[in-house]
Design an enzyme around this catalytic site. Structure first.
Site, PDB file in Angstrom:
ATOM      1  N   GLY A   1       0.858  -1.186   0.000  1.00 51.48           N
ATOM      2  CA  GLY A   1       0.000   0.000   0.000  1.00 51.48           C
ATOM      3  C   GLY A   1       0.888   1.227   0.000  1.00 51.48           C
TER       4      GLY A   1
ATOM      5  N   CYS B   1       5.466  -5.799   1.736  1.00 48.53           N
ATOM      6  CA  CYS B   1       5.718  -4.343   1.699  1.00 48.53           C
ATOM      7  C   CYS B   1       4.962  -3.638   2.835  1.00 48.53           C
ATOM      8  CB  CYS B   1       5.376  -3.789   0.312  1.00 48.53           C
ATOM      9  SG  CYS B   1       5.968  -2.124   0.070  1.00 48.53           S
ATOM     10  N   TYR B   2       3.877  -2.948   2.535  1.00 50.47           N
ATOM     11  CA  TYR B   2       3.101  -2.316   3.614  1.00 50.47           C
ATOM     12  C   TYR B   2       2.669  -3.375   4.637  1.00 50.47           C
ATOM     13  CZ  TYR B   2      -0.629   0.311   5.945  1.00 50.47           C
ATOM     14  OH  TYR B   2      -1.422   0.912   6.882  1.00 50.47           O
TER      15      TYR B   2
ATOM     16  N   HIS C   1       8.458  -7.197  -3.312  1.00 51.18           N
ATOM     17  CA  HIS C   1       7.204  -7.659  -3.920  1.00 51.18           C
ATOM     18  C   HIS C   1       7.415  -8.978  -4.657  1.00 51.18           C
ATOM     19  CE1 HIS C   1       4.579  -4.125  -3.311  1.00 51.18           C
ATOM     20  NE2 HIS C   1       5.735  -3.496  -3.210  1.00 51.18           N
TER      21      HIS C   1
ATOM     22  N   GLU D   1       5.220 -10.796  -5.903  1.00 49.27           N
ATOM     23  CA  GLU D   1       4.179 -11.019  -6.907  1.00 49.27           C
ATOM     24  C   GLU D   1       4.500 -10.409  -8.264  1.00 49.27           C
ATOM     25  OE1 GLU D   1       4.179  -8.941  -4.459  1.00 49.27           O
ATOM     26  OE2 GLU D   1       2.933  -7.173  -4.754  1.00 49.27           O
TER      27      GLU D   1
ATOM     28  N   ASP E   1     -18.101 -11.972 -21.618  1.00 45.64           N
ATOM     29  CA  ASP E   1     -18.427 -11.775 -20.203  1.00 45.64           C
ATOM     30  C   ASP E   1     -19.933 -11.923 -19.933  1.00 45.64           C
ATOM     31  OD1 ASP E   1     -15.752 -11.241 -20.064  1.00 45.64           O
ATOM     32  OD2 ASP E   1     -15.979  -9.079 -19.856  1.00 45.64           O
ATOM     33  N   SER E   2     -20.737 -11.210 -20.712  1.00 42.70           N
ATOM     34  CA  SER E   2     -22.178 -11.317 -20.446  1.00 42.70           C
ATOM     35  C   SER E   2     -22.686 -12.711 -20.808  1.00 42.70           C
ATOM     36  CB  SER E   2     -22.964 -10.226 -21.178  1.00 42.70           C
ATOM     37  OG  SER E   2     -22.835 -10.341 -22.569  1.00 42.70           O
TER      38      SER E   2
ATOM     39  N   LYS F   1      -9.917 -12.132 -17.104  1.00 42.83           N
ATOM     40  CA  LYS F   1     -10.439 -12.490 -18.423  1.00 42.83           C
ATOM     41  C   LYS F   1     -10.168 -13.958 -18.798  1.00 42.83           C
ATOM     42  CE  LYS F   1     -12.528 -10.662 -22.013  1.00 42.83           C
ATOM     43  NZ  LYS F   1     -13.675  -9.755 -21.883  1.00 42.83           N
TER      44      LYS F   1
END
Ligand code: XMP
Length: 508
Positions: A54, A81-82, A168, A170, A226-227, A364
């Site tokens: 953060g 981190c944070y 980090h 990630e 998506d829909s 996605k």
């Protein structure tokens, strides 16, 4: 389903942590920093907690609200981190502003290659982005790594439950970050892999039944993945209590309406295809300004959808919003499962239905995997993105049925030719634009004075920027020849060689 909770302290990398863990086949839940201890405690699937990075200081007045009782839960913790600083700050360590910040790729000396640091080399390369540092840790913890500016760049409690890394893991710039996260997820938290598309479908079906209950529900189908996935999923849960509305504006691509009918007719939902071509063309008569076109289309679409929702007596509105849509709209806080109103897609608040977004936490490619599990056709999966206002914003000047047909046919030719090439998969969008000018040509020994078509083909990673596609001339020539041969009204084809910025992908 073993689940790692990721507490979001506003770090831009929060979703990357979750992404990595899901790639390992383990479920995650991203929750806002003010999540209550009860929410995690009451979830029997919770098997570990990650506190994200953060931008703020743990001792700053504006530090995010955090329920520190969470730290007494008998679960393993990893602070990044944070989060690394927050654990130290609350559990008996000291955090201070560093003498200098550490930003970017940084050499790391690993002191103890156990716990989450297992398998790392003595010297690693990690990605840093911080100024505050942990300057002291409790006696029951030990330092596991350091850098030039962070004496305690990583720590672990001696009982193996609490872990912190200032770097980090990630992000891909941390060379063995995956190993650190994996060590936490499987070695420390002992999570079992469970996340497959099939299990995801099952759990979303259960959630959908819980959320919707016996209420009548509606979804707008756009033809996009998506829909379509949201509709297929919700129909699996509540059957014909779901009405899927597809509005044929007359501005769709060739074959889209037929395909929607064919795909959704076989699902246990109620499909309503609304033929609204006449309404759209009459509303657009004489309109040439791009923004006016968009507004007219958006409003008419909402009106038609609202009429359908009223008729169906729908109380819940399902939307196919996915995780990246929420990040793009600047929603950093985890949105609740159900909201009383929503503005996405131009739907006004007066809609008064509750909004349910079953795909809100999915990426996605996860949605595409669900589409395969739900057996949606490949053509829906592979569809290029298509703007809400449809072909109208690719017709410069007035939108008439005849002019729409020219653009639609040119689009088909472009797509057919590109599908024959190895470039198809690298292309973000390919389409035709009809210009409002005519030019002189010679066709069949006769002078002609006809319309011009622009071919627009772009590559992009995220739609924010784009480059025109460097397509070989022979393919462009084939496209041009077919357009002028097959579409009588056109005698000139030009290729758009502008990047975004300065241009946008669409012409209006
Ligand atoms: P631009 O033209 O802004 O487009 O470079 C970026 C991407 O967004 C799509 N787009 C839209 N999508 N409603 C939509 O749903 C819109 O009004 C709209 N305008 C642009 C565009 O097709 C491209 O993929």
């Amino acid at each position: 389903m073993d689940t790692i909770y990721v507490i979001d302290f506003g770090g831009q990398y929060c979703h990357l942590i979750s992404r990595r863990i899901r790639d390992f086949g383990v479920a995650t839940k991203i929750v806002p920093s003010d999540v209550s201890v009860e929410q995690i405690q009451d979830d029997p699937a919770a098997c570990g907690i990650i506190l994200s990075g953060g931008a703020l200081s743990v001792f700053g007045k504006d530090a995010p609200v955090f329920d520190a009782r969470i730290l007494s839960l008998p679960l393993p913790f990893l602070g990044i981190c944070y989060g690394h600083q927050l654990l130290a700050h609350h559990l008996g360590g000291v955090v201070r502003p560093g003498a200098a910040g550490e930003y970017g790729v940084t050499p790391l000396s690993v002191v103890s290659r156990t716990g989450i640091m297992k398998g790392l080399a003595k010297k690693e390369s990690v990605w840093m982005n911080h100024r505050d540092v942990v300057s002291r840790i409790p006696r029951t913890w030990e330092k596991t790594a350091s850098t030039a500016h962070s004496a305690i760049a990583a720590y672990a409690s001696k009982d193996g439950r609490i872990h912190g890394v200032q770097f980090h893991p990630e992000v891909s710039h941390t060379s063995r970050g995956d190993m650190v996260v994996k060590n936490f997820v499987f070695g420390v938290a002992r999570c079992k892999k469970s996340r497959s598309s099939r299990s995801l479908v099952e759990s979303l079906v259960v959630e959908t039944r819980d959320v919707i209950g016996a209420r009548r529900t509606i979804i707008g189908l756009s033809g996009g993945v998506d829909s379509s996935v949201a509709a297929a999923l919700v129909s699996r849960a509540i059957g014909s209590r779901l009405t899927a509305v597809y509005v044929d504006t007359g501005l769709m691509r060739a074959g889209e309406t037929t395909e929607i009918r064919a795909t959704f007719r076989s699902l246990p939902l109620k499909l309503r295809v609304i033929n609204a071509q006449k309404r759209f063309f009459s509303a657009l008569r004489g309109v040439t300004a791009p923004e006016r076109k968009r507004k007219i289309i958006g409003k008419l679409f909402a009106d038609i959808f609202l009429e359908a929702a009223k008729k169906e007596k729908a109380e819940v509105l399902v939307q196919g919003t996915i995780y990246s849509d929420r990040i793009e709209s600047g929603i950093t806080k985890h949105s609740s499962i159900i909201k009383s109103h929503h503005n996405v897609g131009g739907f006004p608040k007066k809609f008064g239905m509750q909004v349910y977004e079953p795909l809100r936490d999915l990426y996605k490619d996860e949605v595409r995997a669900l589409a395969r599990t739900l057996k949606l056709p490949q053509s829906i999966l592979e569809r290029q993105v298509f703007p809400g206002p449809g072909l109208a914003i690719r017709i410069i000047g007035e939108v008439t049925p005849d002019r729409t047909e020219i653009v639609r046919r040119a689009h088909v030719i472009i797509e057919q030719e590109l599908r024959l090439t190895p470039f198809w998969r690298s292309i973000w969008m390919s389409f035709a634009v009809l210009l409002p000018i005519k030019s002189v040509g010679i066709q069949g020994d006769e002078r002609s004075y006809r319309s011009s078509i622009v071919v627009r083909i772009v590559e992009s990673r995220d739609a924010m920027t784009a480059n025109f596609f460097r397509l070989p001339y022979d393919i462009l020539e084939k496209i041009s020849t077919r357009i002028t041969n097959e579409i009588r009204e056109v005698n000139r084809v030009v290729y758009d060689i502008t990047n975004k910025p300065p241009a946008t992908m669409e012409w209006e």
